[in-house]
Scaffold this active site. Sequence first.
Site, PDB file in Angstrom:
ATOM      1  N   SER A 130      10.228  -7.807 -44.337  1.00 49.59           N
ATOM      2  CA  SER A 130      10.733  -8.142 -43.005  1.00 49.59           C
ATOM      3  C   SER A 130      11.410  -9.503 -42.977  1.00 49.59           C
ATOM      4  O   SER A 130      11.027 -10.427 -43.715  1.00 49.59           O
ATOM      5  CB  SER A 130       9.530  -8.144 -42.048  1.00 49.59           C
ATOM      6  N   TYR A 154       1.380 -11.348 -38.824  1.00 50.89           N
ATOM      7  CA  TYR A 154       2.194 -10.247 -39.361  1.00 50.89           C
ATOM      8  C   TYR A 154       3.105 -10.765 -40.479  1.00 50.89           C
ATOM      9  O   TYR A 154       3.173 -10.203 -41.576  1.00 50.89           O
ATOM     10  CB  TYR A 154       3.038  -9.620 -38.237  1.00 50.89           C
TER      11      TYR A 154
HETATM   12  N1  LIG Z   1      11.349  -1.617 -37.290  1.00 47.89           N
HETATM   13  C1  LIG Z   1      11.743  -2.845 -37.662  1.00 47.89           C
HETATM   14  O1  LIG Z   1      12.560  -3.480 -36.987  1.00 47.89           O
HETATM   15  C2  LIG Z   1      11.215  -3.484 -38.915  1.00 47.89           C
HETATM   16  C3  LIG Z   1      11.700  -4.758 -39.236  1.00 47.89           C
HETATM   17  C4  LIG Z   1      11.228  -5.362 -40.408  1.00 47.89           C
HETATM   18  C5  LIG Z   1      10.329  -4.706 -41.222  1.00 47.89           C
HETATM   19  N2  LIG Z   1       9.853  -3.463 -40.855  1.00 47.89           N
HETATM   20  C6  LIG Z   1       8.907  -2.811 -41.748  1.00 47.89           C
HETATM   21  O2  LIG Z   1       9.381  -1.518 -42.040  1.00 47.89           O
HETATM   22  C7  LIG Z   1       8.285  -0.626 -42.212  1.00 47.89           C
HETATM   23  C8  LIG Z   1       8.431   0.577 -41.287  1.00 47.89           C
HETATM   24  O3  LIG Z   1       8.477   0.095 -39.946  1.00 47.89           O
HETATM   25  P1  LIG Z   1       8.628   1.072 -38.703  1.00 47.89           P
HETATM   26  O4  LIG Z   1       9.344   0.308 -37.652  1.00 47.89           O
HETATM   27  O5  LIG Z   1       9.148   2.376 -39.137  1.00 47.89           O
HETATM   28  O6  LIG Z   1       7.096   1.180 -38.243  1.00 47.89           O
HETATM   29  P2  LIG Z   1       6.242   2.483 -37.807  1.00 47.89           P
HETATM   30  O7  LIG Z   1       4.983   1.931 -37.209  1.00 47.89           O
HETATM   31  O8  LIG Z   1       7.066   3.376 -36.984  1.00 47.89           O
HETATM   32  O9  LIG Z   1       5.912   3.188 -39.198  1.00 47.89           O
HETATM   33  C9  LIG Z   1       4.854   2.784 -40.040  1.00 47.89           C
HETATM   34  C10 LIG Z   1       4.035   4.016 -40.397  1.00 47.89           C
HETATM   35  O10 LIG Z   1       3.014   3.627 -41.316  1.00 47.89           O
HETATM   36  C11 LIG Z   1       1.837   4.372 -41.038  1.00 47.89           C
HETATM   37  N3  LIG Z   1       0.677   3.618 -41.558  1.00 47.89           N
HETATM   38  C12 LIG Z   1       0.235   2.416 -41.150  1.00 47.89           C
HETATM   39  N4  LIG Z   1      -0.849   2.047 -41.863  1.00 47.89           N
HETATM   40  C13 LIG Z   1      -1.079   3.042 -42.765  1.00 47.89           C
HETATM   41  C14 LIG Z   1      -2.051   3.237 -43.775  1.00 47.89           C
HETATM   42  N5  LIG Z   1      -3.016   2.328 -43.985  1.00 47.89           N
HETATM   43  N6  LIG Z   1      -2.009   4.374 -44.514  1.00 47.89           N
HETATM   44  C15 LIG Z   1      -1.044   5.301 -44.299  1.00 47.89           C
HETATM   45  N7  LIG Z   1      -0.093   5.172 -43.334  1.00 47.89           N
HETATM   46  C16 LIG Z   1      -0.117   4.048 -42.573  1.00 47.89           C
HETATM   47  C17 LIG Z   1       1.826   4.494 -39.521  1.00 47.89           C
HETATM   48  O11 LIG Z   1       1.051   5.602 -39.074  1.00 47.89           O
HETATM   49  C18 LIG Z   1       3.321   4.633 -39.195  1.00 47.89           C
HETATM   50  O12 LIG Z   1       3.692   6.002 -39.051  1.00 47.89           O
HETATM   51  C19 LIG Z   1       7.025  -1.450 -41.967  1.00 47.89           C
HETATM   52  O13 LIG Z   1       6.555  -1.922 -43.190  1.00 47.89           O
HETATM   53  C20 LIG Z   1       7.529  -2.599 -41.134  1.00 47.89           C
HETATM   54  O14 LIG Z   1       6.705  -3.738 -41.266  1.00 47.89           O
HETATM   55  C21 LIG Z   1      10.279  -2.842 -39.729  1.00 47.89           C
END
Ligand SMILES: NC(=O)c1ccc[n+]([C@@H]2O[C@H](COP(=O)([O-])OP(=O)(O)OC[C@H]3O[C@@H](n4cnc5c(N)ncnc54)[C@H](O)[C@@H]3O)[C@@H](O)[C@H]2O)c1
Length: 317
Positions: A130, A154
């Site tokens: 991130s 985070y």
């Molecule tokens: N959306 C953004 O703007 C953004 C920005 C920077 C980084 N990220 C990173 O990208 C990744 C995806 O983000 P997103 O927005 O799709 O989030 P999201 O919450 O929609 O998806 C994450 C998924 O991981 C699953 N999960 C969480 N803990 C788990 C575990 N212990 N075992 C199995 N599954 C688990 C959740 O059920 C969820 O479906 C994450 O790592 C997030 O930190 C997202």
Amino acid sequence: MQHMNVLITGGAGFIGSHLAKYLLRNNFNITIIDTFSNYYEVKRKKEHLDQIKKIGEFHLETFDLRDEDKTLHHFKKKSYDAVIHLAALPGVQYSISNPHDYIDHDIKAVVNVLRAAGETGVPHVVFGSSSSVYGDVDGPVREEQADGRVRSPYAAAKSGAESFCHAYRSLYGFKLSILRFFTVYGPWGRPDMAIPLFIKKLMDEEEIEIFGREQSRDFTYIDDIVKGIFLSLYQQTDSEVFNLGNGHPIPLQRLIDLLVDPFPDAKIVDRPFRIGDVKHTWSNIHKAQEQLGYKPEIDINEGLRRTIAWAKKYYGR
Ligand SMILES: NC(=O)c1ccc[n+]([C@@H]2O[C@H](COP(=O)([O-])OP(=O)(O)OC[C@H]3O[C@@H](n4cnc5c(N)ncnc54)[C@H](O)[C@@H]3O)[C@@H](O)[C@H]2O)c1
């Protein structure tokens, strides 16, 4: 390469489900591991899976990656060409009141995946990191500028997880791609994030809260992020960190103006800036452009148009 076997952890989430659809369209064999955590509606995650099913078949395993034995057991049954680790507990503000959950989901689960990947000879691990690892910035940040001075639990978890990625790459020798995503938005966007939250509230004629207008974000459209992840699967060097952003930060005031245009009756309430948040994000994407051929194509006007169109359809207006 055709028929690459790829694991997407967190594949029922926002970014993971879009990625799964894209990879299926490109003939990849996909496995998803997701535990359906309840950070936001589980129903939404099931809908994401329904969307993926419309594109093609994939394997689904629903277990928690915090479980080391189950994780290793799963990897031993499979032979992956690449693992894309997106599973995480997201959200800056929630991490302030629940820091230990981030150590569990955003570090412990990562370590389990890295170790299992190493033990079973997975050749390439891609880690979804991130922009928060940069802390506050006042210009476009390059990859080497992350110095650990982050502003929330985070971000600290993501920064720590990156270190574990480097450690396990060094121990096992797999290829490592760390991708730092900058505020991702688009259809099916995570409902806790600003753009989807604001659109929903505007549609419901509820007030939207702004925690300080003097902010800007490098909003990046989901299709661009997905293409960046896809391109990283073909990167040639051993260990690389890439910014995946748009490169053109949008001041919050401009975002409000763009959103209020289709919703002229918008009610906006100003609140104080929240600790933990950063004021600005801004990616220098030169490295991803040069080494991956990454090229963001959707600007904020087009991205918002598509996102609002999706929201109107999804919420039935
Ligand atoms: N959306 C953004 O703007 C953004 C920005 C920077 C980084 N990220 C990173 O990208 C990744 C995806 O983000 P997103 O927005 O799709 O989030 P999201 O919450 O929609 O998806 C994450 C998924 O991981 C699953 N999960 C969480 N803990 C788990 C575990 N212990 N075992 C199995 N599954 C688990 C959740 O059920 C969820 O479906 C994450 O790592 C997030 O930190 C997202």
